[in-house]
Design a protein around this motif. Structure first.
Motif, PDB file in Angstrom:
ATOM      1  N   ASP A 179       0.831  -1.211   0.000  1.00  0.00           N
ATOM      2  CA  ASP A 179       0.000   0.000   0.000  1.00  0.00           C
ATOM      3  C   ASP A 179       0.867   1.263   0.000  1.00  0.00           C
ATOM      4  OD1 ASP A 179      -2.501  -1.315  -0.009  1.00  0.00           O
ATOM      5  OD2 ASP A 179      -2.389  -1.660   2.153  1.00  0.00           O
ATOM      6  N   ASP A 180       1.993   1.210   0.700  1.00  0.00           N
ATOM      7  CA  ASP A 180       2.905   2.363   0.674  1.00  0.00           C
ATOM      8  C   ASP A 180       3.458   2.592  -0.730  1.00  0.00           C
ATOM      9  OD1 ASP A 180       2.562   2.859   3.349  1.00  0.00           O
ATOM     10  OD2 ASP A 180       4.297   1.686   3.982  1.00  0.00           O
ATOM     11  N   TRP A 181       3.789   1.513  -1.417  1.00  0.00           N
ATOM     12  CA  TRP A 181       4.281   1.646  -2.793  1.00  0.00           C
ATOM     13  C   TRP A 181       3.207   2.244  -3.692  1.00  0.00           C
ATOM     14  CZ3 TRP A 181       9.025   1.995  -3.818  1.00  0.00           C
ATOM     15  CH2 TRP A 181      10.002   1.192  -3.220  1.00  0.00           C
ATOM     16  N   ARG A 182       1.977   1.789  -3.535  1.00  0.00           N
ATOM     17  CA  ARG A 182       0.899   2.314  -4.387  1.00  0.00           C
ATOM     18  C   ARG A 182       0.635   3.790  -4.092  1.00  0.00           C
ATOM     19  NH1 ARG A 182      -3.775   1.191  -4.181  1.00  0.00           N
ATOM     20  NH2 ARG A 182      -4.313   1.277  -6.405  1.00  0.00           N
ATOM     21  N   ASN A 183       0.655   4.153  -2.807  1.00  0.00           N
ATOM     22  CA  ASN A 183       0.445   5.564  -2.457  1.00  0.00           C
ATOM     23  C   ASN A 183       1.585   6.437  -2.985  1.00  0.00           C
ATOM     24  OD1 ASN A 183      -1.943   4.954  -1.092  1.00  0.00           O
ATOM     25  ND2 ASN A 183      -0.878   4.632   0.861  1.00  0.00           N
ATOM     26  N   LYS A 184       2.782   5.892  -2.966  1.00  0.00           N
ATOM     27  CA  LYS A 184       3.928   6.654  -3.452  1.00  0.00           C
ATOM     28  C   LYS A 184       3.823   6.924  -4.941  1.00  0.00           C
ATOM     29  CE  LYS A 184       8.994   6.667  -3.396  1.00  0.00           C
ATOM     30  NZ  LYS A 184      10.215   5.943  -2.955  1.00  0.00           N
ATOM     31  N   GLN A 185       3.396   5.930  -5.718  1.00  0.00           N
ATOM     32  CA  GLN A 185       3.302   6.128  -7.156  1.00  0.00           C
ATOM     33  C   GLN A 185       2.131   7.028  -7.545  1.00  0.00           C
ATOM     34  OE1 GLN A 185       2.872   2.205  -8.815  1.00  0.00           O
ATOM     35  NE2 GLN A 185       0.719   1.995  -8.236  1.00  0.00           N
ATOM     36  N   LEU A 186       1.169   7.193  -6.645  1.00  0.00           N
ATOM     37  CA  LEU A 186       0.093   8.141  -6.899  1.00  0.00           C
ATOM     38  C   LEU A 186       0.571   9.579  -6.759  1.00  0.00           C
ATOM     39  CD1 LEU A 186      -2.928   6.426  -5.062  1.00  0.00           C
ATOM     40  CD2 LEU A 186      -2.504   6.540  -7.534  1.00  0.00           C
ATOM     41  N   VAL A 187       1.582   9.791  -5.906  1.00  0.00           N
ATOM     42  CA  VAL A 187       2.117  11.138  -5.689  1.00  0.00           C
ATOM     43  C   VAL A 187       3.120  11.508  -6.773  1.00  0.00           C
ATOM     44  CG1 VAL A 187       3.416  12.605  -4.090  1.00  0.00           C
ATOM     45  CG2 VAL A 187       1.735  10.975  -3.204  1.00  0.00           C
ATOM     46  N   SER A 188       4.039  10.596  -7.059  1.00  0.00           N
ATOM     47  CA  SER A 188       5.061  10.858  -8.084  1.00  0.00           C
ATOM     48  C   SER A 188       5.435   9.534  -8.748  1.00  0.00           C
ATOM     49  CB  SER A 188       6.304  11.507  -7.461  1.00  0.00           C
ATOM     50  OG  SER A 188       6.880  10.658  -6.495  1.00  0.00           O
ATOM     51  N   PRO A 189       5.820   9.554 -10.026  1.00  0.00           N
ATOM     52  CA  PRO A 189       6.163   8.310 -10.729  1.00  0.00           C
ATOM     53  C   PRO A 189       7.354   7.604 -10.071  1.00  0.00           C
ATOM     54  CG  PRO A 189       5.870  10.132 -12.279  1.00  0.00           C
ATOM     55  CD  PRO A 189       5.898  10.733 -10.920  1.00  0.00           C
ATOM     56  N   VAL A 190       7.331   6.281 -10.156  1.00  0.00           N
ATOM     57  CA  VAL A 190       8.414   5.457  -9.632  1.00  0.00           C
ATOM     58  C   VAL A 190       9.201   4.924 -10.824  1.00  0.00           C
ATOM     59  CG1 VAL A 190       8.981   3.413  -8.254  1.00  0.00           C
ATOM     60  CG2 VAL A 190       7.034   4.853  -7.617  1.00  0.00           C
ATOM     61  N   TYR A 191      10.534   4.901 -10.708  1.00  0.00           N
ATOM     62  CA  TYR A 191      11.377   4.478 -11.822  1.00  0.00           C
ATOM     63  C   TYR A 191      12.385   3.432 -11.346  1.00  0.00           C
ATOM     64  CZ  TYR A 191       9.640   8.522 -14.415  1.00  0.00           C
ATOM     65  OH  TYR A 191       8.825   9.432 -15.051  1.00  0.00           O
ATOM     66  N   TYR A 192      12.748   2.555 -12.258  1.00  0.00           N
ATOM     67  CA  TYR A 192      13.849   1.619 -12.051  1.00  0.00           C
ATOM     68  C   TYR A 192      14.814   1.773 -13.225  1.00  0.00           C
ATOM     69  CZ  TYR A 192      16.511  -2.720 -12.309  1.00  0.00           C
ATOM     70  OH  TYR A 192      17.532  -3.634 -12.409  1.00  0.00           O
ATOM     71  N   GLN A 193      15.982   2.349 -12.929  1.00  0.00           N
ATOM     72  CA  GLN A 193      16.997   2.606 -13.952  1.00  0.00           C
ATOM     73  C   GLN A 193      16.414   3.333 -15.167  1.00  0.00           C
ATOM     74  OE1 GLN A 193      19.209  -0.945 -14.916  1.00  0.00           O
ATOM     75  NE2 GLN A 193      20.027  -1.166 -12.854  1.00  0.00           N
ATOM     76  N   GLY A 194      15.622   4.334 -14.892  1.00  0.00           N
ATOM     77  CA  GLY A 194      15.030   5.143 -15.950  1.00  0.00           C
ATOM     78  C   GLY A 194      13.755   4.595 -16.540  1.00  0.00           C
ATOM     79  N   PRO A 196       9.822   3.498 -16.235  1.00  0.00           N
ATOM     80  CA  PRO A 196       8.668   3.702 -15.352  1.00  0.00           C
ATOM     81  C   PRO A 196       8.195   2.377 -14.772  1.00  0.00           C
ATOM     82  CG  PRO A 196       8.035   3.942 -17.663  1.00  0.00           C
ATOM     83  CD  PRO A 196       9.518   3.826 -17.649  1.00  0.00           C
ATOM     84  N   VAL A 197       7.769   2.432 -13.513  1.00  0.00           N
ATOM     85  CA  VAL A 197       7.328   1.239 -12.790  1.00  0.00           C
ATOM     86  C   VAL A 197       5.922   1.481 -12.256  1.00  0.00           C
ATOM     87  CG1 VAL A 197       7.785  -0.281 -10.820  1.00  0.00           C
ATOM     88  CG2 VAL A 197       9.696   0.644 -12.157  1.00  0.00           C
ATOM     89  N   VAL A 198       5.056   0.474 -12.430  1.00  0.00           N
ATOM     90  CA  VAL A 198       3.712   0.495 -11.850  1.00  0.00           C
ATOM     91  C   VAL A 198       3.607  -0.707 -10.913  1.00  0.00           C
ATOM     92  CG1 VAL A 198       1.243   0.385 -12.278  1.00  0.00           C
ATOM     93  CG2 VAL A 198       2.710   1.666 -13.851  1.00  0.00           C
ATOM     94  N   ILE A 199       3.208  -0.448  -9.689  1.00  0.00           N
ATOM     95  CA  ILE A 199       3.160  -1.487  -8.656  1.00  0.00           C
ATOM     96  C   ILE A 199       1.706  -1.783  -8.316  1.00  0.00           C
ATOM     97  CG2 ILE A 199       3.922  -2.105  -6.322  1.00  0.00           C
ATOM     98  CD1 ILE A 199       6.071   0.156  -6.697  1.00  0.00           C
ATOM     99  N   THR A 200       1.378  -3.047  -8.247  1.00  0.00           N
ATOM    100  CA  THR A 200       0.023  -3.472  -7.910  1.00  0.00           C
ATOM    101  C   THR A 200       0.091  -4.750  -7.070  1.00  0.00           C
ATOM    102  OG1 THR A 200      -2.183  -3.854  -8.806  1.00  0.00           O
ATOM    103  CG2 THR A 200      -0.343  -4.895  -9.954  1.00  0.00           C
ATOM    104  N   TYR A 201      -1.079  -5.311  -6.797  1.00  0.00           N
ATOM    105  CA  TYR A 201      -1.170  -6.487  -5.923  1.00  0.00           C
ATOM    106  C   TYR A 201      -0.849  -7.766  -6.692  1.00  0.00           C
ATOM    107  CZ  TYR A 201      -3.653  -3.097  -3.027  1.00  0.00           C
ATOM    108  OH  TYR A 201      -3.997  -1.982  -2.308  1.00  0.00           O
ATOM    109  N   HIS A 202      -0.377  -8.756  -5.948  1.00  0.00           N
ATOM    110  CA  HIS A 202      -0.083 -10.064  -6.525  1.00  0.00           C
ATOM    111  C   HIS A 202      -1.395 -10.813  -6.770  1.00  0.00           C
ATOM    112  CE1 HIS A 202       1.539 -14.156  -6.881  1.00  0.00           C
ATOM    113  NE2 HIS A 202       2.696 -13.578  -7.150  1.00  0.00           N
TER     114      HIS A 202
END
Length: 230
Positions: A179-194, A196-202
């Motif tokens: 949930d922290d990861w999802r809230n973080k990506q709602l505020v600002s984009p998340v990146y891995y080595q440039g 874009p990353v979208v995080i969701t549930y398994h």
């Protein structure tokens, strides 16, 4: 013309009457004697008239020693941490663990999932994962159960879809809840080595918590929108 006498010349020059010296000037010897007498009188004056002789006392200036103040070093107290700082400190970098890696047919999207599934309903989890891919019109040509970051870096993709808390922590190197990861990506984009990353549930989590499927669908739509804008 009559000759002018000396007196006549002096009178014409208004220098008369002529002043005449009545006494003799002191000789050099007399002046010397007077000076000697004057010196003796000067030496005897303090003894003869002590009241009239000024007393000169030596002026003793006080010795001012420099004041050496003790050096007081400031005591530096550790700064207090607010809640955000505590969260950042708590986000300890964790070594990457093996994960499951799926690459879409067009090589645009990489799916990163937790490699180990604790559920006994493995078939149901795989069915739900297949339905998720169909919902976003995706099919995968590569499915690696124990991939690493080096394996992921070998593939040129446009976006990484992370499913599950453990996979997100392993990929991004921080310990946070899903949930922290999802809230973080709602505020600002998340990146891995440039990338874009979208995080969701398994899918395993969604199988047990069907109420979260709506949130997972929002994440999938976000991933599709990002791919369309790339």
């Amino acid at each position: 013309m009559s000759l002018m006498t000396r007196e006549d010349m002096l009178r014409e020059l208004e220098l008369l009457p002529v002043w005449q010296l009545k006494g003799q000037l002191p000789t050099v010897q007399n002046v010397s004697v007077l000076n000697s007498v004057s010196e003796v009188a000067t030496e005897l004056a303090p003894q003869l008239s002590p009241q009239l002789s000024p007393q000169f006392e030596p002026v003793i200036e006080p010795v001012i020693e420099p004041v050496i103040e003790p050096v007081i070093e400031p005591v530096i107290e550790p700064a207090s941490l607010d809640n955000e700082d505590v969260e950042e400190v708590a986000a300890i970098v964790t070594p990457a663990k093996p994960f499951r890696l799926l690459i879409s047919d067009d090589a645009s999207l990489a799916f990163v999932l937790d490699s180990a599934i604790e559920s006994n309903d493995t078939q149901d989890v795989e069915t739900l994962l297949g339905n998720i891919l169909k919902a976003i019109n995706m099919s995968c040509r590569i499915d690696m159960p124990n991939a690493t970051l080096d394996t992921l870096n070998e593939h040129v993709v446009k976006l990484v879809m992370v499913m599950g808390e453990s996979a997100a922590n392993s990929l991004l190197g921080q310990l946070q809840t899903i949930d922290d990861w999802r809230n973080k990506q709602l505020v600002s984009p998340v990146y891995y080595q440039g990338l874009p990353v979208v995080i969701t549930y398994h899918p395993e989590f969604l199988l047990k918590n069907t109420a979260y499927k709506a949130k997972a669908w929002v994440d999938l739509c976000t991933a599709k929108r990002i791919l369309q804008n790339l």
